[in-house]
Design an enzyme around this catalytic site. Structure first.
Site, PDB file in Angstrom:
ATOM      1  N   GLY A  58       0.841  -1.178   0.000  1.00 15.94           N
ATOM      2  CA  GLY A  58       0.000   0.000   0.000  1.00 15.94           C
ATOM      3  C   GLY A  58       0.884   1.238   0.000  1.00 15.94           C
ATOM      4  N   SER A 116       1.344  -6.781   3.430  1.00 16.80           N
ATOM      5  CA  SER A 116       2.475  -6.974   4.341  1.00 16.80           C
ATOM      6  C   SER A 116       3.000  -5.639   4.863  1.00 16.80           C
ATOM      7  CB  SER A 116       3.586  -7.786   3.673  1.00 16.80           C
ATOM      8  OG  SER A 116       3.992  -7.188   2.460  1.00 16.80           O
ATOM      9  N   GLU A 117       3.066  -4.616   3.993  1.00 19.54           N
ATOM     10  CA  GLU A 117       3.429  -3.271   4.446  1.00 19.54           C
ATOM     11  C   GLU A 117       2.680  -2.215   3.647  1.00 19.54           C
ATOM     12  OE1 GLU A 117       6.775  -5.642   6.049  1.00 19.54           O
ATOM     13  OE2 GLU A 117       6.052  -5.461   3.985  1.00 19.54           O
ATOM     14  N   THR A 118       2.437  -1.104   4.300  1.00 15.19           N
ATOM     15  CA  THR A 118       1.908   0.091   3.655  1.00 15.19           C
ATOM     16  C   THR A 118       2.845   1.245   3.982  1.00 15.19           C
ATOM     17  OG1 THR A 118      -0.395  -0.664   3.765  1.00 15.19           O
ATOM     18  CG2 THR A 118      -0.033   1.703   3.528  1.00 15.19           C
ATOM     19  N   HIS A 154      10.333  -3.449  -0.350  1.00 16.46           N
ATOM     20  CA  HIS A 154       9.392  -3.484  -1.476  1.00 16.46           C
ATOM     21  C   HIS A 154       8.432  -2.291  -1.435  1.00 16.46           C
ATOM     22  CE1 HIS A 154       6.189  -5.215   1.107  1.00 16.46           C
ATOM     23  NE2 HIS A 154       5.362  -4.941   0.121  1.00 16.46           N
TER      24      HIS A 154
END
Length: 302
Positions: A23, A46-48, A77
């Site tokens: 995100g 998994s991450e924003t 990423h």
């Protein structure tokens, strides 16, 4: 109600629905930490990454990273996804050849690589790599990650590696063993929390992927992620480990690719560049990305 623009970007791939989705909230200056955590939980990626225009002349944006359960210091990423979004949708690649993010671990510059007038790749320079030993019984460790002790490749050491987060790097004899690994998530989570480990990264030179030197998988239950499809920070730490442990010659430059994500149906490819500057290894990690969703969060506020 206030609207918050948000993007879903697949990183380390040139195909939609591949690589690792992140995100990205490109205008997060009006969002507090609680809202950031809530948005990351709602997106359930998994991450924003949350971008805040920087007031410093040395950086372009402050960037914060949240998993669905907590804030972390760095995410590879999501950095690639953010830079790609800024370079394409927001036209930064037409204005500059580099963008610099201010993170909790320091400044992370990201180069825009263009070909024939279009963005071809983004390449981030990670912070100085480190490695350290970890005192864990190999048989016990193998059990945690769903391997046998014989699956661990004893030609290479098990180490903790760092280029922003600490990653447990475990060499494995074959890709087949990596693909068949079924980790004991709760035990691995407890182990990693006790050693301040962000993720556990399995790697093998038995890549079987064209033009890729290494194949990897990554488990991150300590930060609320069972498996991360394609991991920029862990593969950067792995690159540092390879030269610091003498597996790759530190006197020459190295350019190669790492394959990851195939085991979860999201194949991706990571570009790695290693060179030495002032007697220190420099690690660069990059690739491509694909924005797949653009939308607006509606939250309480002015």
């Amino acid at each position: 109600m206030k609207g918050i623009k948000v993007y879903h970007v697949d990183a380390f791939t040139d195909q939609p629905f591949g690589g690792n989705p992140a995100g990205v909230v490109p205008n997060a200056e009006s969002i507090d930490s609680f809202e950031m955590q809530s948005i990351a939980k709602e997106l359930n990626l998994s991450e924003t990454a949350f971008l805040i225009p920087s007031e410093s002349t040395n950086t372009d944006f402050c960037i914060r990273y949240f998993t669905p359960s907590s804030e972390i210091d760095f995410c590879g990423h999501a950095t690639v996804a953010s830079a790609w979004l800024l370079g394409t949708v927001y036209d930064w690649a037409e204005k500059k050849n580099m963008i610099t993010f201010e993170t909790n671990i320091g400044h992370v510059p990201v180069e825009f690589v263009t070909k024939q007038g279009a963005l071809h790749a983004v390449i981030m320079k990670q912070v100085e790599p480190k490695v350290k030993k970890i005192e864990t019984d190999l048989a016990e460790l193998a059990t945690y990650v769903g391997l046998t002790k014989d699956d661990i490749d004893t030609n290479y050491p098990v180490r903790l590696g760092y280029t922003g987060n600490w990653h447990l790097l475990i060499p494995v004899t074959t890709r087949k063993a990596i693909d068949q690994a079924i980790p004991q998530i709760l035990k691995l989570k407890k182990h990693n929390e006790s050693h301040n480990i962000c993720t556990t990264h399995l790697f093998t030179f038995d890549s079987q992927e064209e033009n890729c030197l290494i194949y990897t998988r990554d488990f991150a239950p300590a930060v609320g992620i069972h498996e991360d499809p394609v991991t920029g920070s862990a593969n950067g730490a792995l690159a540092g480990y390879l030269v610091l442990e003498g597996i790759l010659n530190s006197k020459v430059d190295h350019v190669f690719c790492i394959a990851q994500g195939h085991a979860v149906g999201r194949p991706g490819k990571i570009d790695i560049i290693i060179y030495v500057e002032d007697n220190k290894p420099i690690i660069k990690v990059g690739g491509r990305a694909v924005p797949t969703i653009a939308g607006t969060f509606l939250v309480e506020g002015e």
